[in-house]
Each structure stands twice: as C-alpha cells, then as structure tokens.
Write a protein that holds these residues in place. Structure first.
Motif, PDB file in Angstrom:
ATOM      1  N   LYS A   1     -12.096 -16.488 -17.067  1.00  0.00           N
ATOM      2  CA  LYS A   1     -12.857 -17.948 -16.548  1.00  0.00           C
ATOM      3  C   LYS A   1     -13.258 -18.005 -14.738  1.00  0.00           C
ATOM      4  O   LYS A   1     -14.611 -17.675 -14.788  1.00  0.00           O
ATOM      5  CB  LYS A   1     -12.557 -18.927 -17.579  1.00  0.00           C
ATOM      6  CG  LYS A   1     -12.442 -19.032 -18.969  1.00  0.00           C
ATOM      7  CD  LYS A   1     -11.957 -21.110 -18.834  1.00  0.00           C
ATOM      8  CE  LYS A   1     -11.639 -20.712 -20.183  1.00  0.00           C
ATOM      9  NZ  LYS A   1     -11.796 -22.451 -21.469  1.00  0.00           N
ATOM     10  N   THR A   2     -12.393 -17.875 -14.308  1.00  0.00           N
ATOM     11  CA  THR A   2     -12.857 -17.931 -12.786  1.00  0.00           C
ATOM     12  C   THR A   2     -13.258 -16.928 -12.449  1.00  0.00           C
ATOM     13  O   THR A   2     -14.175 -16.693 -12.220  1.00  0.00           O
ATOM     14  CB  THR A   2     -10.554 -18.308 -11.705  1.00  0.00           C
ATOM     15  OG1 THR A   2     -10.599 -19.612 -12.878  1.00  0.00           O
ATOM     16  CG2 THR A   2     -11.540 -18.302 -10.772  1.00  0.00           C
ATOM     17  N   LEU A   3     -12.359 -15.260 -13.418  1.00  0.00           N
ATOM     18  CA  LEU A   3     -13.235 -14.229 -12.424  1.00  0.00           C
ATOM     19  C   LEU A   3     -14.939 -14.307 -12.829  1.00  0.00           C
ATOM     20  O   LEU A   3     -16.041 -13.832 -12.400  1.00  0.00           O
ATOM     21  CB  LEU A   3     -12.357 -13.489 -13.048  1.00  0.00           C
ATOM     22  CG  LEU A   3     -11.592 -12.637 -12.269  1.00  0.00           C
ATOM     23  CD1 LEU A   3     -10.530 -12.009 -12.635  1.00  0.00           C
ATOM     24  CD2 LEU A   3     -11.952 -12.350 -10.453  1.00  0.00           C
ATOM     25  N   MET A   4     -15.050 -14.653 -14.629  1.00  0.00           N
ATOM     26  CA  MET A   4     -16.335 -14.359 -14.897  1.00  0.00           C
ATOM     27  C   MET A   4     -17.360 -15.582 -13.942  1.00  0.00           C
ATOM     28  O   MET A   4     -18.612 -15.216 -13.881  1.00  0.00           O
ATOM     29  CB  MET A   4     -16.361 -14.839 -15.992  1.00  0.00           C
ATOM     30  CG  MET A   4     -15.657 -14.000 -17.153  1.00  0.00           C
ATOM     31  SD  MET A   4     -15.605 -14.579 -18.901  1.00  0.00           S
ATOM     32  CE  MET A   4     -17.288 -14.713 -19.652  1.00  0.00           C
ATOM     33  N   ALA A   5     -17.013 -16.715 -13.728  1.00  0.00           N
ATOM     34  CA  ALA A   5     -17.419 -17.686 -13.252  1.00  0.00           C
ATOM     35  C   ALA A   5     -18.373 -17.111 -11.206  1.00  0.00           C
ATOM     36  O   ALA A   5     -19.093 -16.860 -11.258  1.00  0.00           O
ATOM     37  CB  ALA A   5     -17.491 -19.072 -12.766  1.00  0.00           C
ATOM     38  N   ASP A   6     -17.362 -16.572 -11.161  1.00  0.00           N
ATOM     39  CA  ASP A   6     -17.130 -15.611  -9.531  1.00  0.00           C
ATOM     40  C   ASP A   6     -18.511 -14.646  -9.266  1.00  0.00           C
ATOM     41  O   ASP A   6     -18.898 -14.765  -8.612  1.00  0.00           O
ATOM     42  CB  ASP A   6     -15.581 -15.083  -9.058  1.00  0.00           C
ATOM     43  CG  ASP A   6     -15.493 -16.358  -8.919  1.00  0.00           C
ATOM     44  OD1 ASP A   6     -15.178 -17.470  -8.298  1.00  0.00           O
ATOM     45  OD2 ASP A   6     -13.373 -15.874  -8.062  1.00  0.00           O
ATOM     46  N   HIS A   7     -18.507 -14.306 -10.920  1.00  0.00           N
ATOM     47  CA  HIS A   7     -19.372 -12.564 -10.315  1.00  0.00           C
ATOM     48  C   HIS A   7     -20.786 -12.942 -11.691  1.00  0.00           C
ATOM     49  O   HIS A   7     -21.359 -12.201 -11.718  1.00  0.00           O
ATOM     50  CB  HIS A   7     -18.380 -11.377 -11.432  1.00  0.00           C
ATOM     51  CG  HIS A   7     -17.053 -10.781 -10.443  1.00  0.00           C
ATOM     52  ND1 HIS A   7     -17.282 -10.384  -8.645  1.00  0.00           N
ATOM     53  CD2 HIS A   7     -15.790 -11.768 -10.496  1.00  0.00           C
ATOM     54  CE1 HIS A   7     -16.333 -10.405  -8.674  1.00  0.00           C
ATOM     55  NE2 HIS A   7     -15.147 -10.503  -9.329  1.00  0.00           N
ATOM     56  N   GLY A   8     -20.455 -14.223 -11.898  1.00  0.00           N
ATOM     57  CA  GLY A   8     -21.760 -14.201 -12.965  1.00  0.00           C
ATOM     58  C   GLY A   8     -21.331 -13.739 -14.185  1.00  0.00           C
ATOM     59  O   GLY A   8     -22.253 -13.355 -14.437  1.00  0.00           O
ATOM     60  N   VAL A   9     -21.006 -13.540 -14.738  1.00  0.00           N
ATOM     61  CA  VAL A   9     -20.480 -13.172 -15.713  1.00  0.00           C
ATOM     62  C   VAL A   9     -20.059 -13.684 -17.100  1.00  0.00           C
ATOM     63  O   VAL A   9     -19.832 -14.603 -16.792  1.00  0.00           O
ATOM     64  CB  VAL A   9     -18.909 -11.710 -16.184  1.00  0.00           C
ATOM     65  CG1 VAL A   9     -19.480 -11.309 -17.718  1.00  0.00           C
ATOM     66  CG2 VAL A   9     -19.272 -10.426 -14.840  1.00  0.00           C
ATOM     67  N   THR A  10     -21.618 -13.704 -18.086  1.00  0.00           N
ATOM     68  CA  THR A  10     -21.668 -14.337 -19.302  1.00  0.00           C
ATOM     69  C   THR A  10     -20.518 -14.342 -20.836  1.00  0.00           C
ATOM     70  O   THR A  10     -20.575 -12.682 -20.863  1.00  0.00           O
ATOM     71  CB  THR A  10     -22.758 -14.859 -19.525  1.00  0.00           C
ATOM     72  OG1 THR A  10     -23.509 -13.488 -19.825  1.00  0.00           O
ATOM     73  CG2 THR A  10     -23.368 -15.788 -18.644  1.00  0.00           C
ATOM     74  N   LEU A  11     -20.385 -14.483 -21.300  1.00  0.00           N
ATOM     75  CA  LEU A  11     -19.762 -14.476 -22.293  1.00  0.00           C
ATOM     76  C   LEU A  11     -21.373 -13.087 -23.473  1.00  0.00           C
ATOM     77  O   LEU A  11     -20.862 -12.126 -23.789  1.00  0.00           O
ATOM     78  CB  LEU A  11     -19.976 -14.758 -23.598  1.00  0.00           C
ATOM     79  CG  LEU A  11     -18.365 -16.011 -23.696  1.00  0.00           C
ATOM     80  CD1 LEU A  11     -18.546 -17.199 -24.558  1.00  0.00           C
ATOM     81  CD2 LEU A  11     -17.293 -15.581 -23.222  1.00  0.00           C
ATOM     82  N   ALA A  12     -22.422 -13.139 -23.044  1.00  0.00           N
ATOM     83  CA  ALA A  12     -23.624 -12.415 -23.632  1.00  0.00           C
ATOM     84  C   ALA A  12     -23.308 -11.217 -23.103  1.00  0.00           C
ATOM     85  O   ALA A  12     -24.183  -9.956 -23.393  1.00  0.00           O
ATOM     86  CB  ALA A  12     -25.007 -12.685 -23.717  1.00  0.00           C
TER      87      ALA A  12
END
Length: 111
Positions: free
Chosen positions: A41-52
């Motif tokens: 979740k932290t990495l996704m938030a840092d890189h702007g990655v979403t589930l979509a």
C-alpha cells in the motif's frame, strides 16, 4: 523397550506440540502478510499506482492469466511419407500401426 502406554503418551505430547507449532505458524504468516500488505500500500501510494492500474476492481483479487488450458506436446514420431506426427500420447495413429504391422520399428519414426 518402551511400553505401549509410554509410546501413546509420547505421541500425545508430540501431537500437542504439533498443534502449538501450527498455531504459531499461522500467527506468524498472518503478521508477515499484514506487513507485506502495508508495504505494498505504501509503495502504491508513493508511485501513484491504483488497483485499476493493476487490472483489478476494488475488493476483488487479481487473477493471473490462465494461459493455454491444453498444452501442445512436441511430436516424438513422424511419418516420412506424409509428414504426419504423433506425440506418443493417446492411441497410435493408423499410419504408425500399419507400419508397425509390416515389421518396421518405432525407432524408425522417431523425430
């Protein structure tokens, strides 16, 4: 030599120890999984990655591509006259059965 009763007592103690270890394994896996999820979740938030971006809908797990359900098997035998092949699986083709009946060997048709 140990008696039956002593062996059964040892088995009961080992069964209890197994149950405790299985519980400890489950707790450790749960804790590690929570840590990994938080890290993702932290990495996704840092890189702007979403589930979509990952091809998933919220609340639904991402499935790996299924790929081919039936896998092709490389041919092991080939008819030199027609080029027909056989993988060695299933029934022998008629061309091979006929050739074997005339006295030829399977090795003659090996690819």
């Amino acid at each position: 030599m140990a008696t039956y009763q002593e062996l059964m007592a040892q088995k009961a103690a080992l069964d209890e120890q197994t149950a405790q270890l299985e519980k400890q394994i489950a707790e450790t896996l749960r804790a590690e999984r929570t840590g990994v999820i938080n890290q993702i979740k932290t990495l996704m938030a840092d890189h702007g990655v979403t589930l979509a971006d990952l091809g998933a809908k919220a609340g639904k797990p991402v499935k790996a591509p299924a790929g081919d359900v039936t896998r092709k098997v490389a041919p092991k035998y080939r008819d030199p006259n027609t080029g027909e092949t056989w993988s060695g699986r299933g029934l022998k083709p008629k061309w091979l059965s006929a050739a074997l009946e005339t006295g030829r060997t399977l090795d003659e048709f090996a690819v």
